[in-house]
Enzyme design. Sequence first.
Site, PDB file in Angstrom:
ATOM      1  N   TYR A 146       2.537   0.536   9.392  1.00 23.03           N
ATOM      2  CA  TYR A 146       1.420   0.105  10.232  1.00 23.03           C
ATOM      3  C   TYR A 146       1.820   0.180  11.703  1.00 23.03           C
ATOM      4  CZ  TYR A 146      -1.081  -1.891   6.242  1.00 23.03           C
ATOM      5  OH  TYR A 146      -1.765  -2.074   5.069  1.00 23.03           O
ATOM      6  N   ARG A 155       0.802  -1.235   0.000  1.00 22.77           N
ATOM      7  CA  ARG A 155       0.000   0.000   0.000  1.00 22.77           C
ATOM      8  C   ARG A 155       0.827   1.273   0.000  1.00 22.77           C
ATOM      9  NH1 ARG A 155      -3.904  -0.670   4.782  1.00 22.77           N
ATOM     10  NH2 ARG A 155      -5.254   0.823   3.741  1.00 22.77           N
ATOM     11  N   SER A 188      -8.062   0.391   1.478  1.00 24.93           N
ATOM     12  CA  SER A 188      -8.336   1.810   1.749  1.00 24.93           C
ATOM     13  C   SER A 188      -9.726   2.213   1.266  1.00 24.93           C
ATOM     14  CB  SER A 188      -7.301   2.706   1.067  1.00 24.93           C
ATOM     15  OG  SER A 188      -6.095   2.688   1.777  1.00 24.93           O
ATOM     16  N   GLN A 196      -1.904   2.898  -5.521  1.00 18.58           N
ATOM     17  CA  GLN A 196      -2.998   3.505  -4.760  1.00 18.58           C
ATOM     18  C   GLN A 196      -4.380   3.289  -5.375  1.00 18.58           C
ATOM     19  OE1 GLN A 196      -2.285   7.600  -3.642  1.00 18.58           O
ATOM     20  NE2 GLN A 196      -0.562   6.953  -2.370  1.00 18.58           N
ATOM     21  N   ASP A 253      -5.979   0.101  -4.255  1.00 19.35           N
ATOM     22  CA  ASP A 253      -5.976  -0.173  -2.820  1.00 19.35           C
ATOM     23  C   ASP A 253      -7.393  -0.372  -2.281  1.00 19.35           C
ATOM     24  OD1 ASP A 253      -5.622  -0.293  -0.119  1.00 19.35           O
ATOM     25  OD2 ASP A 253      -4.294   1.443   0.016  1.00 19.35           O
TER      26      ASP A 253
HETATM   27  P1  NAD Z   1      -5.338  -0.598  10.065  1.00 25.26           P
HETATM   28  O1  NAD Z   1      -6.721  -0.869   9.610  1.00 25.26           O
HETATM   29  O2  NAD Z   1      -4.349  -1.711  10.122  1.00 25.26           O
HETATM   30  O3  NAD Z   1      -5.423   0.033  11.547  1.00 25.26           O
HETATM   31  C1  NAD Z   1      -6.240   1.136  11.832  1.00 25.26           C
HETATM   32  C2  NAD Z   1      -5.502   2.070  12.757  1.00 25.26           C
HETATM   33  O4  NAD Z   1      -5.382   1.488  14.054  1.00 25.26           O
HETATM   34  C3  NAD Z   1      -4.085   2.406  12.312  1.00 25.26           C
HETATM   35  O5  NAD Z   1      -3.970   3.794  12.141  1.00 25.26           O
HETATM   36  C4  NAD Z   1      -3.234   1.907  13.457  1.00 25.26           C
HETATM   37  O6  NAD Z   1      -2.092   2.714  13.668  1.00 25.26           O
HETATM   38  C5  NAD Z   1      -4.192   1.976  14.620  1.00 25.26           C
HETATM   39  N1  NAD Z   1      -3.836   1.166  15.789  1.00 25.26           N
HETATM   40  C6  NAD Z   1      -3.369  -0.103  15.826  1.00 25.26           C
HETATM   41  N2  NAD Z   1      -3.146  -0.478  17.107  1.00 25.26           N
HETATM   42  C7  NAD Z   1      -3.502   0.557  17.896  1.00 25.26           C
HETATM   43  C8  NAD Z   1      -3.518   0.772  19.292  1.00 25.26           C
HETATM   44  N3  NAD Z   1      -3.113  -0.158  20.168  1.00 25.26           N
HETATM   45  N4  NAD Z   1      -3.941   1.968  19.747  1.00 25.26           N
HETATM   46  C9  NAD Z   1      -4.360   2.921  18.880  1.00 25.26           C
HETATM   47  N5  NAD Z   1      -4.373   2.792  17.560  1.00 25.26           N
HETATM   48  C10 NAD Z   1      -3.944   1.618  17.064  1.00 25.26           C
HETATM   49  O7  NAD Z   1      -4.672   0.542   9.251  1.00 25.26           O
HETATM   50  P2  NAD Z   1      -5.111   1.227   7.883  1.00 25.26           P
HETATM   51  O8  NAD Z   1      -6.081   2.287   8.188  1.00 25.26           O
HETATM   52  O9  NAD Z   1      -5.471   0.205   6.909  1.00 25.26           O
HETATM   53  O10 NAD Z   1      -3.748   1.866   7.421  1.00 25.26           O
HETATM   54  C11 NAD Z   1      -2.960   2.522   8.311  1.00 25.26           C
HETATM   55  C12 NAD Z   1      -1.554   2.614   7.770  1.00 25.26           C
HETATM   56  O11 NAD Z   1      -1.349   2.228   6.418  1.00 25.26           O
HETATM   57  C13 NAD Z   1      -1.116   4.005   7.817  1.00 25.26           C
HETATM   58  O12 NAD Z   1       0.251   4.021   8.043  1.00 25.26           O
HETATM   59  C14 NAD Z   1      -1.397   4.515   6.460  1.00 25.26           C
HETATM   60  O13 NAD Z   1      -0.715   5.705   6.182  1.00 25.26           O
HETATM   61  C15 NAD Z   1      -0.872   3.376   5.702  1.00 25.26           C
HETATM   62  N6  NAD Z   1      -1.398   3.444   4.372  1.00 25.26           N
HETATM   63  C16 NAD Z   1      -0.567   3.969   3.440  1.00 25.26           C
HETATM   64  C17 NAD Z   1      -1.022   4.116   2.183  1.00 25.26           C
HETATM   65  C18 NAD Z   1      -0.138   4.717   1.172  1.00 25.26           C
HETATM   66  O14 NAD Z   1       0.989   5.053   1.463  1.00 25.26           O
HETATM   67  N7  NAD Z   1      -0.573   4.848  -0.016  1.00 25.26           N
HETATM   68  C19 NAD Z   1      -2.294   3.705   1.817  1.00 25.26           C
HETATM   69  C20 NAD Z   1      -3.101   3.168   2.802  1.00 25.26           C
HETATM   70  C21 NAD Z   1      -2.632   3.033   4.082  1.00 25.26           C
END
Ligand code: NAD
Length: 411
Positions: free
Chosen positions: A251, A144, A156, A150, A153
């Site tokens: 992550y 991702r 997302s 993107q 994705d």
């Molecule tokens: P996810 O569904 O795995 O998790 C949701 C959120 O829960 C995350 O923000 C995570 O940090 C948080 N989390 C996990 N454990 C926790 C805890 N104990 N307490 C509080 N919060 C906690 O994540 P997601 O939404 O699918 O994606 C998040 C990550 O992936 C980010 O770093 C995002 O920037 C990255 N991402 C990057 C891209 C990109 O670069 N194009 C695209 C999508 C996602």
Amino acid sequence: MSDRVEPSATSEETVDKPSVGAAPVVAVVAETGEGEHRVALVPEDVAKLQSAGFDVLVEADAGKRAWLLDDAYARAGATVVDRSTCLARADVMLFVGRPSDADVKKLKPDQVVIGMLAPLVDPGFAVRLGDRGVTAVSLDTLPRTLSRAQSMDALSSQANVAGYKAALVAANAYGRYYPLLMTAAGTVRPAEVLVLGAGVAGLQAIATTHRLGAIVRGYDVRPEAKEQVESLGGRFVELKSVAEAVGEGGYARALTAEESKAQQEELNGYVAQHNVVITTAQVPGRRPPLLVTADAVSAMRAGSVIVDMAASSLGGNVEVSRPDETVVTANGVTVIGAGNLASTMANGASTAYSHNICALFAHLVKDGKVVVDLADEIQEGVVITSGGKVVNSATAELAGRAASKSLVNGA
Ligand code: NAD
């Protein structure tokens, strides 16, 4: 497949659509997962696959639960048939989730299966697909962080829909206004909403809650979330007990037992102060972290609402939540277990997913054929099985571990 006919170089310019059988076939079937209302391809995207040289078959009523009727697919140029025909004729099968066990038994070598196949949750399923000789492509293992990935994705796009819907579900269950209102009948204080986990879903829940007029706070263990929460009108909660917990690929990492306990204790106070709590926290490949204990819920005021987006059979972020159920606690807190909210907004979610599929298709297909190239970073992530074996390294490692565990247990 033996009866595959490669499209001619001029197929895109052909005025009359070739009849089914003259070109490779993409098939879209109804999802079989419980409560699943989405469909993998929407009518507006049929033409994109046709222009890549494919005929499109759609199972009758595949899109019905997303308000996408057979007529619309037929008008878009797809052929509506039964499920068996889809399975028998497809070169490529599209799913939102994964094929049913009955489908897997009918899959043929060299068919391509695309979906969110969850190979890291159930590597045994990937092994079964490999045994059938199919090429399995899973959108939920897409790398991702690559900007060129993107548009593909799906995690997302679906989390975005789910986060939006979580904000609406919470507001709907809350028995008071969200915004500050000054009315002839008095001044109404704004609702205070706490969003735990500020990834894709959490940020959309924050943005939507802010638009509805509530005061919204967001919390995450990834430090970059602070700026993102604030840019959407939220206030960021910083805990003293857990500074940051960043793992691989941007992550979150799993917290240690001590960190987790300290986090829960510090969050208790915040949870009790808020009218609404939306939880979205996930750690890839792990059960969701427990953030809101039963004690924290019992300290909330009557009429408070919790939406636990992580609620699943693996557990959720909230100790008392139950997947796909609404529980009202003795102290009057409504706890909604909402693990698949994207499916409850099936038309919008399917449209976004279908666009992701088309972007992936454009990447995988060369001259009317899916061409596996594991040297490509995107394919290295999404191609799970090829040539009769599991080729995705993370899946193969998990499958190997599971196999040796069962050997040991069986011994
Ligand atoms: P996810 O569904 O795995 O998790 C949701 C959120 O829960 C995350 O923000 C995570 O940090 C948080 N989390 C996990 N454990 C926790 C805890 N104990 N307490 C509080 N919060 C906690 O994540 P997601 O939404 O699918 O994606 C998040 C990550 O992936 C980010 O770093 C995002 O920037 C990255 N991402 C990057 C891209 C990109 O670069 N194009 C695209 C999508 C996602």
